[in-house]
Design a protein around this motif. Structure first.
Motif, mmCIF file in Angstrom:
data_model
loop_
_atom_site.group_PDB
_atom_site.id
_atom_site.type_symbol
_atom_site.label_atom_id
_atom_site.label_comp_id
_atom_site.label_asym_id
_atom_site.label_seq_id
_atom_site.Cartn_x
_atom_site.Cartn_y
_atom_site.Cartn_z
ATOM 1 N N GLY A 117 14.830 19.484 1.394
ATOM 2 C CA GLY A 117 16.086 20.225 1.421
ATOM 3 C C GLY A 117 15.939 21.659 0.978
ATOM 4 N N GLY A 118 14.741 22.082 0.651
ATOM 5 C CA GLY A 118 14.466 23.450 0.238
ATOM 6 C C GLY A 118 12.984 23.722 0.384
ATOM 7 N N PRO A 119 12.551 24.967 0.218
ATOM 8 C CA PRO A 119 11.154 25.320 0.453
ATOM 9 C C PRO A 119 10.197 24.977 -0.691
ATOM 10 C CG PRO A 119 12.411 27.262 -0.119
ATOM 11 C CD PRO A 119 13.394 26.132 -0.014
ATOM 12 N N HIS A 120 10.720 24.550 -1.831
ATOM 13 C CA HIS A 120 9.853 24.246 -2.972
ATOM 14 C C HIS A 120 10.134 22.814 -3.421
ATOM 15 C CE1 HIS A 120 7.257 25.136 -6.329
ATOM 16 N NE2 HIS A 120 8.194 24.787 -7.191
ATOM 17 N N CYS A 121 9.077 22.004 -3.563
ATOM 18 C CA CYS A 121 9.224 20.610 -3.976
ATOM 19 C C CYS A 121 8.363 20.325 -5.197
ATOM 20 C CB CYS A 121 8.829 19.652 -2.862
ATOM 21 S SG CYS A 121 9.874 19.747 -1.399
ATOM 22 N N LEU A 122 8.916 19.545 -6.098
ATOM 23 C CA LEU A 122 8.202 19.065 -7.274
ATOM 24 C C LEU A 122 8.095 17.553 -7.186
ATOM 25 C CD1 LEU A 122 9.978 21.126 -10.083
ATOM 26 C CD2 LEU A 122 7.733 21.573 -9.067
ATOM 27 N N PHE A 123 6.990 17.021 -7.702
ATOM 28 C CA PHE A 123 6.746 15.586 -7.671
ATOM 29 C C PHE A 123 6.371 15.100 -9.059
ATOM 30 C CE2 PHE A 123 5.613 17.383 -3.598
ATOM 31 C CZ PHE A 123 6.159 16.505 -2.682
ATOM 32 N N SER A 124 6.754 13.880 -9.370
ATOM 33 C CA SER A 124 6.276 13.176 -10.550
ATOM 34 C C SER A 124 5.513 11.978 -10.018
ATOM 35 C CB SER A 124 7.442 12.730 -11.433
ATOM 36 O OG SER A 124 6.949 11.930 -12.498
ATOM 37 N N VAL A 125 4.190 12.032 -10.165
ATOM 38 C CA VAL A 125 3.314 11.017 -9.598
ATOM 39 C C VAL A 125 2.187 10.709 -10.593
ATOM 40 C CG1 VAL A 125 3.767 11.619 -7.183
ATOM 41 C CG2 VAL A 125 1.977 12.820 -8.419
ATOM 42 N N PRO A 126 1.540 9.547 -10.481
ATOM 43 C CA PRO A 126 0.403 9.256 -11.349
ATOM 44 C C PRO A 126 -0.719 10.276 -11.123
ATOM 45 C CG PRO A 126 1.158 7.268 -10.246
ATOM 46 C CD PRO A 126 1.886 8.417 -9.611
ATOM 47 N N SER A 127 -1.495 10.546 -12.145
ATOM 48 C CA SER A 127 -2.609 11.498 -12.048
ATOM 49 C C SER A 127 -3.610 11.043 -10.996
ATOM 50 C CB SER A 127 -3.312 11.629 -13.399
ATOM 51 O OG SER A 127 -2.438 12.200 -14.334
ATOM 52 N N ALA A 128 -3.880 11.930 -10.032
ATOM 53 C CA ALA A 128 -4.808 11.627 -8.941
ATOM 54 C C ALA A 128 -4.848 12.807 -7.977
ATOM 55 C CB ALA A 128 -4.369 10.366 -8.193
ATOM 56 N N SER A 129 -5.595 12.646 -6.894
ATOM 57 C CA SER A 129 -5.572 13.591 -5.776
ATOM 58 C C SER A 129 -4.607 13.063 -4.732
ATOM 59 C CB SER A 129 -6.955 13.702 -5.131
ATOM 60 O OG SER A 129 -7.840 14.356 -5.982
ATOM 61 N N TYR A 130 -3.869 13.982 -4.090
ATOM 62 C CA TYR A 130 -2.901 13.604 -3.069
ATOM 63 C C TYR A 130 -3.049 14.513 -1.867
ATOM 64 C CZ TYR A 130 -0.669 10.837 -6.662
ATOM 65 O OH TYR A 130 -0.424 9.900 -7.626
ATOM 66 N N ARG A 131 -2.693 13.978 -0.717
ATOM 67 C CA ARG A 131 -2.606 14.775 0.499
ATOM 68 C C ARG A 131 -1.124 15.019 0.746
ATOM 69 N NH1 ARG A 131 -5.420 14.615 6.265
ATOM 70 N NH2 ARG A 131 -3.618 15.130 7.558
ATOM 71 N N ILE A 132 -0.713 16.290 0.707
ATOM 72 C CA ILE A 132 0.660 16.652 1.004
ATOM 73 C C ILE A 132 0.684 17.194 2.418
ATOM 74 C CG2 ILE A 132 2.622 18.120 0.419
ATOM 75 C CD1 ILE A 132 1.627 18.208 -2.428
ATOM 76 N N GLU A 133 1.454 16.524 3.289
ATOM 77 C CA GLU A 133 1.584 16.943 4.681
ATOM 78 C C GLU A 133 2.974 17.520 4.900
ATOM 79 O OE1 GLU A 133 -1.118 13.250 6.371
ATOM 80 O OE2 GLU A 133 0.990 13.375 6.918
ATOM 81 N N GLY A 134 3.028 18.607 5.637
ATOM 82 C CA GLY A 134 4.304 19.187 6.025
ATOM 83 C C GLY A 134 4.320 19.418 7.522
ATOM 84 N N THR A 135 5.393 19.006 8.172
ATOM 85 C CA THR A 135 5.539 19.237 9.608
ATOM 86 C C THR A 135 6.768 20.108 9.818
ATOM 87 O OG1 THR A 135 4.542 17.089 10.097
ATOM 88 C CG2 THR A 135 5.785 18.153 11.877
ATOM 89 N N TYR A 136 6.535 21.261 10.442
ATOM 90 C CA TYR A 136 7.605 22.221 10.695
ATOM 91 C C TYR A 136 7.509 22.659 12.143
ATOM 92 C CZ TYR A 136 10.410 26.488 10.226
ATOM 93 O OH TYR A 136 11.354 27.464 10.377
ATOM 94 N N ARG A 137 8.620 22.499 12.876
ATOM 95 C CA ARG A 137 8.672 22.835 14.303
ATOM 96 C C ARG A 137 7.528 22.184 15.089
ATOM 97 N NH1 ARG A 137 10.698 29.137 14.176
ATOM 98 N NH2 ARG A 137 12.724 28.651 13.276
ATOM 99 N N GLY A 138 7.251 20.924 14.753
ATOM 100 C CA GLY A 138 6.251 20.148 15.474
ATOM 101 C C GLY A 138 4.812 20.385 15.060
ATOM 102 N N GLU A 139 4.563 21.294 14.128
ATOM 103 C CA GLU A 139 3.193 21.584 13.701
ATOM 104 C C GLU A 139 2.953 21.053 12.291
ATOM 105 O OE1 GLU A 139 0.100 25.338 13.194
ATOM 106 O OE2 GLU A 139 2.171 25.736 13.770
ATOM 107 N N MET A 140 1.978 20.138 12.162
ATOM 108 C CA MET A 140 1.656 19.543 10.878
ATOM 109 C C MET A 140 0.525 20.314 10.201
ATOM 110 S SD MET A 140 -0.294 17.357 8.813
ATOM 111 C CE MET A 140 -1.354 16.367 9.810
ATOM 112 N N LYS A 141 0.737 20.603 8.915
ATOM 113 C CA LYS A 141 -0.289 21.218 8.067
ATOM 114 C C LYS A 141 -0.385 20.366 6.809
ATOM 115 C CE LYS A 141 -0.401 25.441 10.193
ATOM 116 N NZ LYS A 141 -1.132 26.641 10.135
ATOM 117 N N PHE A 142 -1.530 20.447 6.115
ATOM 118 C CA PHE A 142 -1.659 19.661 4.891
ATOM 119 C C PHE A 142 -2.561 20.360 3.893
ATOM 120 C CE2 PHE A 142 -5.362 18.348 7.265
ATOM 121 C CZ PHE A 142 -6.342 18.177 6.292
#
Length: 156
Positions: A117-142
């Motif tokens: 719902g906005g351009p900045h996101c915060l997460f509370s997750v267990p300590s680890a490495s994560y892959r964050i994927e974003g898809t905007y106008r059909g183009e996925m980046k991570f």
């Protein structure tokens, strides 16, 4: 191995009126995980209690998205699990991007799947490495990120 009853999903969406208008909407999603088992959706207003050793394996995942700077006024709904990961979505020229389809993965499994719902996101997750994927106008980046990182940017 954990019991089936340890899985619960809680979703709550609230509109926030804020004089600074930095937070357009606040979406909090809590997902109780037991080991590597992804929670199944149930209608609930609070996490169900889990007894014994299962409660130690249970962890909640939260996210919130809004305008940059909202993190100064928003805290995790669970004080024991503060936000520990952040990402900003923007265009190459630095202009913020909203309405990005976001997926948070760990070991290939999708842990969260939502539209920001906005351009900045915060997460509370267990300590680890994560892959964050974003898809905007059909183009996925991570990006691959470690917990404790708040300055990750995904650009289109």
């Amino acid at each position: 191995m954990c019991a089936v009853r340890c899985a619960v999903t809680i979703t709550r969406t609230s509109k926030i009126t804020n004089p600074s208008r930095q937070v357009r909407s606040l979406v909090i999603v809590g997902i109780a995980l037991c080991g590597s088992t992804l929670a199944t959706a149930q209608s609930a207003s609070a996490p169900q209690a889990v007894s014994g050793a299962d409660s130690e394996a249970q962890e909640m995942l939260y996210y919130v998205c809004g305008q940059p700077g909202f993190e100064k006024t928003v805290t995790s709904p669970d004080p024991k699990h503060p936000f520990n990961l952040g990402v900003t979505f923007e265009q190459q020229n630095g202009a913020p991007v909203s309405d990005v389809a976001v997926r948070l993965r760990r070991h290939g499994r999708v842990l969260m799947d939502f539209v920001a719902g906005g351009p900045h996101c915060l997460f509370s997750v267990p300590s680890a490495s994560y892959r964050i994927e974003g898809t905007y106008r059909g183009e996925m980046k991570f990006e691959i990120v470690e917990t404790g990182t708040f300055d990750t940017q995904i650009k289109w």
